[in-house]
Design an enzyme around this catalytic site. Structure first.
Site, PDB file in Angstrom:
ATOM      1  NE  ARG A  18      -1.043   2.494   2.919  1.00 33.19           N
ATOM      2  CZ  ARG A  18      -0.449   3.587   3.394  1.00 33.19           C
ATOM      3  NH1 ARG A  18      -0.348   4.679   2.653  1.00 33.19           N
ATOM      4  NH2 ARG A  18       0.094   3.592   4.600  1.00 33.19           N
ATOM      5  CB  CYS A 244       3.201   9.900   1.322  1.00 33.46           C
ATOM      6  SG  CYS A 244       1.522  10.571   1.323  1.00 33.46           S
TER       7      CYS A 244
HETATM    8  P1  HMG Z   1     -12.758  14.507  -2.682  1.00 29.30           P
HETATM    9  O1  HMG Z   1     -12.411  14.779  -4.111  1.00 29.30           O
HETATM   10  O2  HMG Z   1     -12.753  15.629  -1.722  1.00 29.30           O
HETATM   11  O3  HMG Z   1     -14.120  13.743  -2.456  1.00 29.30           O
HETATM   12  O4  HMG Z   1     -11.789  13.349  -2.181  1.00 29.30           O
HETATM   13  P2  HMG Z   1     -15.457  13.555  -3.215  1.00 29.30           P
HETATM   14  O5  HMG Z   1     -16.368  12.924  -2.229  1.00 29.30           O
HETATM   15  O6  HMG Z   1     -15.845  14.831  -3.888  1.00 29.30           O
HETATM   16  O7  HMG Z   1     -15.109  12.455  -4.331  1.00 29.30           O
HETATM   17  C1  HMG Z   1     -14.409  12.715  -5.519  1.00 29.30           C
HETATM   18  C2  HMG Z   1     -14.563  11.520  -6.450  1.00 29.30           C
HETATM   19  O8  HMG Z   1     -13.996  10.347  -5.840  1.00 29.30           O
HETATM   20  C3  HMG Z   1     -16.013  11.175  -6.710  1.00 29.30           C
HETATM   21  O9  HMG Z   1     -16.050  10.598  -8.000  1.00 29.30           O
HETATM   22  C4  HMG Z   1     -16.320  10.129  -5.679  1.00 29.30           C
HETATM   23  O10 HMG Z   1     -17.351   9.266  -6.047  1.00 29.30           O
HETATM   24  C5  HMG Z   1     -15.016   9.370  -5.627  1.00 29.30           C
HETATM   25  P3  HMG Z   1     -16.602  11.431  -9.257  1.00 29.30           P
HETATM   26  O11 HMG Z   1     -17.986  11.861  -8.860  1.00 29.30           O
HETATM   27  O12 HMG Z   1     -15.669  12.597  -9.416  1.00 29.30           O
HETATM   28  O13 HMG Z   1     -16.546  10.442 -10.367  1.00 29.30           O
HETATM   29  N1  HMG Z   1     -14.763   8.725  -4.346  1.00 29.30           N
HETATM   30  C6  HMG Z   1     -14.375   7.452  -4.225  1.00 29.30           C
HETATM   31  N2  HMG Z   1     -14.142   6.488  -5.131  1.00 29.30           N
HETATM   32  C7  HMG Z   1     -13.758   5.298  -4.664  1.00 29.30           C
HETATM   33  N3  HMG Z   1     -13.558   5.041  -3.357  1.00 29.30           N
HETATM   34  C8  HMG Z   1     -13.770   5.965  -2.420  1.00 29.30           C
HETATM   35  C9  HMG Z   1     -14.197   7.247  -2.847  1.00 29.30           C
HETATM   36  N4  HMG Z   1     -14.500   8.382  -2.195  1.00 29.30           N
HETATM   37  C10 HMG Z   1     -14.835   9.277  -3.109  1.00 29.30           C
HETATM   38  N5  HMG Z   1     -13.565   5.683  -1.144  1.00 29.30           N
HETATM   39  C11 HMG Z   1     -11.052  11.550  -0.772  1.00 29.30           C
HETATM   40  C12 HMG Z   1     -11.801  12.871  -0.863  1.00 29.30           C
HETATM   41  C13 HMG Z   1     -10.828  11.253   0.692  1.00 29.30           C
HETATM   42  C14 HMG Z   1     -11.917  10.473  -1.419  1.00 29.30           C
HETATM   43  C15 HMG Z   1      -9.729  11.688  -1.531  1.00 29.30           C
HETATM   44  O14 HMG Z   1      -9.058  12.806  -1.011  1.00 29.30           O
HETATM   45  C16 HMG Z   1      -8.843  10.488  -1.417  1.00 29.30           C
HETATM   46  O15 HMG Z   1      -9.161   9.420  -1.922  1.00 29.30           O
HETATM   47  N6  HMG Z   1      -7.663  10.660  -0.781  1.00 29.30           N
HETATM   48  C17 HMG Z   1      -6.727   9.563  -0.572  1.00 29.30           C
HETATM   49  C18 HMG Z   1      -5.333  10.061  -0.540  1.00 29.30           C
HETATM   50  C19 HMG Z   1      -4.405   8.941  -0.191  1.00 29.30           C
HETATM   51  O16 HMG Z   1      -4.688   7.765  -0.375  1.00 29.30           O
HETATM   52  N7  HMG Z   1      -3.214   9.306   0.336  1.00 29.30           N
HETATM   53  C20 HMG Z   1      -2.215   8.393   0.714  1.00 29.30           C
HETATM   54  C21 HMG Z   1      -2.555   7.629   1.960  1.00 29.30           C
HETATM   55  S1  HMG Z   1      -2.110   8.457   3.467  1.00 29.30           S
HETATM   56  C22 HMG Z   1      -0.445   8.102   3.669  1.00 29.30           C
HETATM   57  O17 HMG Z   1       0.189   7.566   2.807  1.00 29.30           O
HETATM   58  C23 HMG Z   1       0.209   8.382   4.999  1.00 29.30           C
HETATM   59  C24 HMG Z   1       0.459   7.123   5.822  1.00 29.30           C
HETATM   60  O18 HMG Z   1       1.313   6.226   5.156  1.00 29.30           O
HETATM   61  C25 HMG Z   1       1.088   7.492   7.180  1.00 29.30           C
HETATM   62  C26 HMG Z   1       2.299   8.412   7.060  1.00 29.30           C
HETATM   63  O19 HMG Z   1       3.328   8.035   6.454  1.00 29.30           O
HETATM   64  O20 HMG Z   1       2.186   9.526   7.560  1.00 29.30           O
HETATM   65  C27 HMG Z   1      -0.860   6.389   6.097  1.00 29.30           C
HETATM   66 MG    MG Z   2       3.527   6.344   5.195  1.00 27.49          MG
END
Ligand code: HMG
Ligand code: MG
Length: 308
Positions: A18, A244
């Site tokens: 992931r 990330c």
């Molecule tokens: P948004 O654009 O604000 O939300 O995203 P929205 O509700 O307006 O949705 C936009 C589009 O995404 C829509 O589709 C939704 O249906 C769809 P459209 O109408 O444009 O066709 N959508 C989804 N599709 C599938 N699955 C879903 C989903 N939700 C909405 N669950 C949102 C908000 C949270 C969805 C977006 O910002 C997002 O997906 N962010 C993820 C970012 C991410 O994965 N970052 C990396 C992980 S964190 C990390 O790595 C740190 C960590 O490792 C710890 C560390 O190191 O610190 C954990």
């Molecule tokens: Mg991380």
């Protein structure tokens, strides 16, 4: 001479499939991901974060989460977990039979916005229905706290402020909190301060996971500092793949092989087979077509060390 006591056992959570693969430019074929996860499960890792049920527009690299989960055989010793950002993600995870999910927020507002298009408070609100659904389905929940030690947009982070958000994650119902050094800026003294603040905020050591990125080569030193304080749960990524996409300058996670080598050397049991992890890393290295940075992955364990 009195020897420092380390915890007798540690838990290693593998996040390469992931956290690692979300940061690769290339989209790895699902088949190669499945082989990677299977190889890691065979190595005895107790938990593997397999993918994310986030928006595929945000993270296209993990857009095949459903297909990947479908391909995995159950492994009795290994929990296959996944990231979920909202209710929609939780529905997708439950439809795949996922038994543990991870929600994610941050210690800083700017990072939260860039990562999830929401304030910290808004992310916590989004998690309420996710946690209710998890409870109803008997699914375990991890809460991630990003930028706990430093933020690419806001700089140094107040340990007490980070600890407050960690405590909120537990109050919401998370079983554990994974405290992230997202951009790899922590050093051991700062880790000690962070752990003190977490304890003061009522976040117990046995519900805390440390998630170190090795951007500046301090991840292993930070693990050692944590072990000395009695912390025994760490995230890492096979071969050191990772980063990330929303954190400029984030290097890969601490490599699983490097972590295992340190823990084995200290006599801390993990139940994980280092050579088998190296095998899994070789496979994903070939699929990515680039050299992975993990040091013990590259060099192997010391020639006289027992190869398990
Ligand atoms: P948004 O654009 O604000 O939300 O995203 P929205 O509700 O307006 O949705 C936009 C589009 O995404 C829509 O589709 C939704 O249906 C769809 P459209 O109408 O444009 O066709 N959508 C989804 N599709 C599938 N699955 C879903 C989903 N939700 C909405 N669950 C949102 C908000 C949270 C969805 C977006 O910002 C997002 O997906 N962010 C993820 C970012 C991410 O994965 N970052 C990396 C992980 S964190 C990390 O790595 C740190 C960590 O490792 C710890 C560390 O190191 O610190 C954990
Ligand atoms: Mg991380």
């Amino acid at each position: 001479m009195t020897r420092r006591a380390y915890p007798p056992r540690a838990v290693v959570t593998e996040v390469g499939p992931r956290d690692g693969l979300q940061n690769e430019k290339e989209v790895v074929p699902t088949e190669a991901k499945a082989a990677f996860v299977e190889g890691l499960a065979e190595a005895g890792l107790p938990e593997i974060e397999v993918s994310s049920f986030v928006s595929p527009k945000w993270v296209p690299q993990l857009g095949d989460a459903e297909e990947l989960f479908r391909r995995l055989r159950p492994h009795p010793r290994t929990v296959f977990s996944a990231l979920v950002p909202n209710e929609r993600g939780m529905e997708r995870a439950l439809a795949c039979g996922v038994r543990k999910v991870a929600v994610f927020t941050a210690a800083t507002e700017s990072f939260s916005r860039r990562n999830t298009n929401a304030s910290v408070e808004e992310t916590l609100e989004r998690f309420r229905p996710v946690l209710a659904a998890a409870r109803a389905a008997g699914v375990a929940v991890r809460g991630y706290l990003s930028t706990a030690f430093g933020c690419p947009f806001e700089g140094p982070v107040d340990p007490a402020a980070a600890a407050r958000v960690a405590r909120e994650l537990l109050d919401l119902g998370c079983d554990e909190v994974s405290v992230g050094d997202t951009i790899g800026v922590a050093t051991p003294g700062r880790v000690r301060e962070g752990l003190d603040a977490l304890r003061e905020a009522g976040v117990p050591a046995d519900r805390t996971v440390l998630h170190f990125h090795d951007t500046r080569g301090t991840a292993l030193a930070n693990v050692l500092a944590s072990l000395v304080e009695g912390y025994a749960s760490f995230d890492s990524s096979a071969g050191g793949v990772g980063g990330c996409p929303y954190a400029p300058g984030a290097g890969g996670n601490l490599a699983t092989e490097d972590l295992l080598f340190l823990l084995e050397g200290l006599g801390v049991e993990t139940g994980v087979d280092l050579e088998k992890v190296r095998n899994a890393s070789r496979g994903i290295e070939a699929a990515l077509g680039r050299q992975l940075p993990g040091k013990v992955f590259r060099a192997g364990p010391a020639p006289w060390a027992p190869v398990r």
